[in-house]
Design a protein around this motif. Structure first.
Motif, PDB file in Angstrom:
ATOM      1  N   TRP A 125       0.823  -1.210   0.000  1.00  0.00           N
ATOM      2  CA  TRP A 125       0.000   0.000   0.000  1.00  0.00           C
ATOM      3  C   TRP A 125       0.863   1.267   0.000  1.00  0.00           C
ATOM      4  CZ3 TRP A 125      -4.020   2.407  -1.356  1.00  0.00           C
ATOM      5  CH2 TRP A 125      -5.297   1.840  -1.320  1.00  0.00           C
ATOM      6  N   HIS A 126       1.903   1.273   0.807  1.00  0.00           N
ATOM      7  CA  HIS A 126       2.783   2.443   0.909  1.00  0.00           C
ATOM      8  C   HIS A 126       3.361   2.803  -0.452  1.00  0.00           C
ATOM      9  CE1 HIS A 126       6.009   5.064   2.386  1.00  0.00           C
ATOM     10  NE2 HIS A 126       6.870   4.329   1.701  1.00  0.00           N
TER      11      HIS A 126
ATOM     12  N   PHE B 231       0.653   3.890  -3.065  1.00  0.00           N
ATOM     13  CA  PHE B 231       0.198   5.258  -2.804  1.00  0.00           C
ATOM     14  C   PHE B 231       1.177   6.274  -3.381  1.00  0.00           C
ATOM     15  CE2 PHE B 231      -0.169   8.957   0.160  1.00  0.00           C
ATOM     16  CZ  PHE B 231      -1.467   9.316  -0.159  1.00  0.00           C
TER      17      PHE B 231
ATOM     18  N   ARG C  80      -3.804   8.430  11.031  1.00  0.00           N
ATOM     19  CA  ARG C  80      -2.779   7.755  10.232  1.00  0.00           C
ATOM     20  C   ARG C  80      -1.756   7.059  11.131  1.00  0.00           C
ATOM     21  NH1 ARG C  80      -0.880  12.051   7.699  1.00  0.00           N
ATOM     22  NH2 ARG C  80      -2.801  12.226   6.522  1.00  0.00           N
TER      23      ARG C  80
ATOM     24  N   PHE D  12      -5.576   4.564   3.903  1.00  0.00           N
ATOM     25  CA  PHE D  12      -5.033   5.077   2.642  1.00  0.00           C
ATOM     26  C   PHE D  12      -6.151   5.610   1.741  1.00  0.00           C
ATOM     27  CE2 PHE D  12      -0.990   2.791   3.453  1.00  0.00           C
ATOM     28  CZ  PHE D  12      -0.116   3.805   3.105  1.00  0.00           C
TER      29      PHE D  12
END
Length: 256
Positions: free
Chosen positions: A171-172, A175, A195, A234
């Protein structure tokens, strides 16, 4: 102008020397820690070489991003703490594909908890010592991203979850790729306790999935809950960026 360039050049030389010392010290710590783990756990030597390879990749990224730490002239205690976290993450990365995580008992969960315990200390030190910089913030974020990816890989390889758990670690990077591909997502995000809380919960749930008492479906459920929380977080950030972009365009249109 030449005086300013000369001053900046001198500052950067000081910064490079300070960072080089920290990176070499980190390399020694990574090598010693990996060698001890191999010896104490009876692991094969590829664990050592894989750990060092990951650490060297982190060190290379640090060197490339170092100019963003100016006008600071020292690597600083905050970045040193982040580097220590990177050392332990590299040690965990050395175990990926080399041994069954469950065979190590509590070793992996305890190492991961050490990384999590140090998270936040670097930010506190940066603010306390007034040495915060874009470099330090990005360094911390990237170590966090690598940490989650390594934990997700270990959970998957341990059979605690299917390949879907890797989405937690990806995901990091997805993104950041989305922000590069779409200008609407490049606006800076405001600080968010949501977050930070989700990150801590995500890591704790992945650590729980690797803990001996939760072997089987409880570990799978923990990994799934972590992925759900991270996906929602996210998604919320992406929606905020898109909405703020539309609001900015609407405001600009009204002004015209």
């Amino acid at each position: 102008m030449s005086l300013m360039n000369s001053s900046r050049g001198a500052s950067f030389r000081q910064l490079k020397a300070s960072a080089a010392f920290a990176l070499v010290l980190g390399l020694c710590c990574a090598a010693l820690a990996a060698a001890l783990l191999v010896e104490l756990q009876g692991l094969s030597h590829p664990v050592l070489w894989q750990s060092l390879a990951v650490y060297l990749a982190v060190a290379a990224a640090v060197r490339l991003g170092l100019p963003a730490h100016l006008p600071q002239t020292a690597f600083g205690p905050a970045n040193a703490v982040t580097l220590l976290r990177a050392v332990v993450v590299s040690l965990l990365a050395g175990l990926v594909g080399q041994t069954a995580p469950s065979a190590l008992g509590w070793s992996i969960p305890l190492l991961a908890l050490a990384v999590l315990a140090l998270d936040g200390l670097d930010g506190f030190l940066a603010r306390r010592r007034k040495c915060a910089s874009p470099f330090g913030a990005r360094f911390d974020q990237e170590v966090d991203g690598l940490f989650v990816l390594v934990l997700a890989l270990l959970v998957w390889l341990d059979g605690q979850a299917g390949v879907w758990v890797l989405v937690s670690g990806l995901w990091h990077y997805a993104f950041h790729l989305a922000r590069l591909a779409r200008s609407a997502l490049r606006r800076p995000l405001p600080p968010s306790w949501r977050r930070k809380t989700v990150f801590v919960l995500q890591v704790l749930l992945l650590i729980a999935a690797l803990s001996p008492p939760l072997a089987g479906w409880p570990g799978t459920a923990a990994a799934g809950a972590g992925l759900l929380l991270l996906t929602l977080s996210f998604s919320a950030d992406m929606l905020w960026l898109l909405r703020s972009r539309r609001q900015a365009k609407r405001l600009l249109g009204d002004l015209r």
